[in-house]
Design a protein around this motif. Structure first.
Motif, mmCIF file in Angstrom:
data_model
loop_
_atom_site.group_PDB
_atom_site.id
_atom_site.type_symbol
_atom_site.label_atom_id
_atom_site.label_comp_id
_atom_site.label_asym_id
_atom_site.label_seq_id
_atom_site.Cartn_x
_atom_site.Cartn_y
_atom_site.Cartn_z
ATOM 1 N N LEU A 71 0.824 -1.208 0.000
ATOM 2 C CA LEU A 71 0.000 0.000 0.000
ATOM 3 C C LEU A 71 0.857 1.256 0.000
ATOM 4 C CD1 LEU A 71 -2.749 -1.083 2.542
ATOM 5 C CD2 LEU A 71 -2.828 -1.140 0.033
ATOM 6 N N ALA A 72 0.578 2.128 -0.958
ATOM 7 C CA ALA A 72 1.291 3.392 -1.124
ATOM 8 C C ALA A 72 0.568 4.509 -0.370
ATOM 9 C CB ALA A 72 1.370 3.754 -2.609
ATOM 10 N N MET A 73 1.330 5.444 0.132
ATOM 11 C CA MET A 73 0.754 6.563 0.871
ATOM 12 C C MET A 73 0.168 7.641 -0.043
ATOM 13 S SD MET A 73 0.900 5.933 4.048
ATOM 14 C CE MET A 73 1.313 4.302 4.598
ATOM 15 N N ASP A 74 0.666 7.742 -1.277
ATOM 16 C CA ASP A 74 0.120 8.727 -2.213
ATOM 17 C C ASP A 74 0.293 8.228 -3.647
ATOM 18 O OD1 ASP A 74 2.738 9.518 -3.205
ATOM 19 O OD2 ASP A 74 2.953 10.837 -1.479
ATOM 20 N N ARG A 75 -0.254 8.957 -4.580
ATOM 21 C CA ARG A 75 -0.236 8.524 -5.985
ATOM 22 C C ARG A 75 1.164 8.542 -6.604
ATOM 23 N NH1 ARG A 75 -5.115 10.655 -5.326
ATOM 24 N NH2 ARG A 75 -6.874 9.369 -5.981
ATOM 25 N N GLU A 76 2.004 9.483 -6.214
ATOM 26 C CA GLU A 76 3.367 9.509 -6.747
ATOM 27 C C GLU A 76 4.118 8.242 -6.330
ATOM 28 O OE1 GLU A 76 7.466 12.156 -6.693
ATOM 29 O OE2 GLU A 76 5.786 12.801 -5.452
ATOM 30 N N VAL A 77 3.954 7.857 -5.092
ATOM 31 C CA VAL A 77 4.568 6.629 -4.593
ATOM 32 C C VAL A 77 3.969 5.419 -5.312
ATOM 33 C CG1 VAL A 77 4.792 5.156 -2.544
ATOM 34 C CG2 VAL A 77 5.212 7.625 -2.369
ATOM 35 N N LEU A 78 2.658 5.444 -5.520
ATOM 36 C CA LEU A 78 1.987 4.354 -6.236
ATOM 37 C C LEU A 78 2.559 4.200 -7.644
ATOM 38 C CD1 LEU A 78 -0.216 2.179 -6.284
ATOM 39 C CD2 LEU A 78 -1.828 3.973 -6.964
ATOM 40 N N ARG A 79 2.752 5.326 -8.343
ATOM 41 C CA ARG A 79 3.352 5.265 -9.683
ATOM 42 C C ARG A 79 4.757 4.666 -9.628
ATOM 43 N NH1 ARG A 79 0.466 10.069 -10.116
ATOM 44 N NH2 ARG A 79 2.239 11.347 -9.496
ATOM 45 N N GLY A 80 5.532 5.047 -8.615
ATOM 46 C CA GLY A 80 6.873 4.485 -8.457
ATOM 47 C C GLY A 80 6.837 2.986 -8.214
ATOM 48 N N LEU A 81 5.871 2.532 -7.410
ATOM 49 C CA LEU A 81 5.713 1.095 -7.166
ATOM 50 C C LEU A 81 5.355 0.357 -8.441
ATOM 51 C CD1 LEU A 81 3.726 0.957 -3.807
ATOM 52 C CD2 LEU A 81 5.985 -0.053 -4.264
ATOM 53 N N LEU A 82 4.408 0.906 -9.184
ATOM 54 C CA LEU A 82 3.959 0.241 -10.408
ATOM 55 C C LEU A 82 5.076 0.159 -11.437
ATOM 56 C CD1 LEU A 82 0.368 1.703 -10.671
ATOM 57 C CD2 LEU A 82 1.053 -0.583 -9.888
ATOM 58 N N ALA A 83 5.951 1.169 -11.452
ATOM 59 C CA ALA A 83 7.084 1.145 -12.382
ATOM 60 C C ALA A 83 8.094 0.052 -12.013
ATOM 61 C CB ALA A 83 7.772 2.512 -12.398
ATOM 62 N N GLN A 84 8.163 -0.303 -10.737
ATOM 63 C CA GLN A 84 9.115 -1.312 -10.263
ATOM 64 C C GLN A 84 8.510 -2.712 -10.203
ATOM 65 O OE1 GLN A 84 11.137 -0.240 -6.592
ATOM 66 N NE2 GLN A 84 10.762 1.914 -7.014
ATOM 67 N N ARG A 85 7.210 -2.813 -10.285
ATOM 68 C CA ARG A 85 6.519 -4.091 -10.095
ATOM 69 C C ARG A 85 6.845 -5.073 -11.216
ATOM 70 N NH1 ARG A 85 -0.040 -4.643 -9.788
ATOM 71 N NH2 ARG A 85 -0.075 -6.729 -8.890
ATOM 72 N N PRO A 86 7.383 -6.226 -10.848
ATOM 73 C CA PRO A 86 7.654 -7.257 -11.862
ATOM 74 C C PRO A 86 6.339 -7.747 -12.484
ATOM 75 C CG PRO A 86 8.805 -7.749 -9.805
ATOM 76 C CD PRO A 86 7.854 -6.633 -9.526
ATOM 77 N N ALA A 87 6.349 -8.065 -13.757
ATOM 78 C CA ALA A 87 5.140 -8.506 -14.462
ATOM 79 C C ALA A 87 4.536 -9.754 -13.831
ATOM 80 C CB ALA A 87 5.460 -8.765 -15.929
ATOM 81 N N ARG A 88 5.350 -10.603 -13.262
ATOM 82 C CA ARG A 88 4.874 -11.862 -12.693
ATOM 83 C C ARG A 88 4.332 -11.715 -11.264
ATOM 84 N NH1 ARG A 88 8.612 -11.966 -9.314
ATOM 85 N NH2 ARG A 88 10.827 -11.886 -9.650
ATOM 86 N N SER A 89 4.396 -10.529 -10.693
ATOM 87 C CA SER A 89 4.017 -10.330 -9.296
ATOM 88 C C SER A 89 2.530 -10.596 -9.054
ATOM 89 C CB SER A 89 4.328 -8.896 -8.866
ATOM 90 O OG SER A 89 3.813 -8.657 -7.574
#
Length: 159
Positions: free
Chosen positions: A84-102
């Protein structure tokens, strides 16, 4: 039981504060593990912001003295069920790092909360002590409205 990772920008304020509060209630919330990290955290591990530690202490919470910040790692997406991300900027950063298989569910910490006037936890780092108190208010409101363990999968939207 759910393994939860809470994420903010630098892992110095919001996510460690949420980690301390959620750890204190983990069993009753259906959480087997609670950890925190930052998408933009420095490579050198740091202590939590003193104002965050003070805001926690004023409400009866604490972080382990050995606690240090850390950056989100690729294996976090395998080791945690819910991130869980605290804000949308952090959420975007998480999604950019998220492996496709996750298989980890990724969403906003305040998703689904009503009556707060916001769906993001503001970063108090460059503000005053009152900003840390507001963050504590939001974290405690989220915990009070935490979904039952059986409803976690349905409650937090996976983006």
């Amino acid at each position: 039981m759910t393994r939860l990772l809470l994420v903010c920008a630098a892992n110095l304020c919001r996510s460690p504060m949420a980690e301390a509060v959620l750890r204190s209630r983990a069993a009753s919330l259906g959480l087997s593990e609670v950890a925190s990290a930052g998408v933009f955290a420095a490579s050198k591990r740091q202590e939590a912001d003193r104002r965050a530690v003070q805001a926690l202490a004023q409400r009866g919470y604490s972080l382990d003295r050995r606690w240090r910040s850390r950056r989100v790692r690729p294996d976090d997406f395998d080791q945690h069920d819910l991130i869980l991300a605290m804000d949308r900027e952090v959420l975007r950063g998480l999604l950019a790092q998220r492996p496709a298989r996750s298989l980890a569910r990724v969403g906003l910490f305040l998703h689904g909360m009503t009556g707060l006037g916001r769906d993001e936890v503001p970063d108090p780092y460059f503000g005053t002590t009152e900003g840390f108190e507001r963050v504590m208010d939001l974290i405690e409101a989220r915990v009070l409205a935490w979904p039952r363990p059986a409803d976690l999968d349905r409650h937090f939207l996976d983006v």
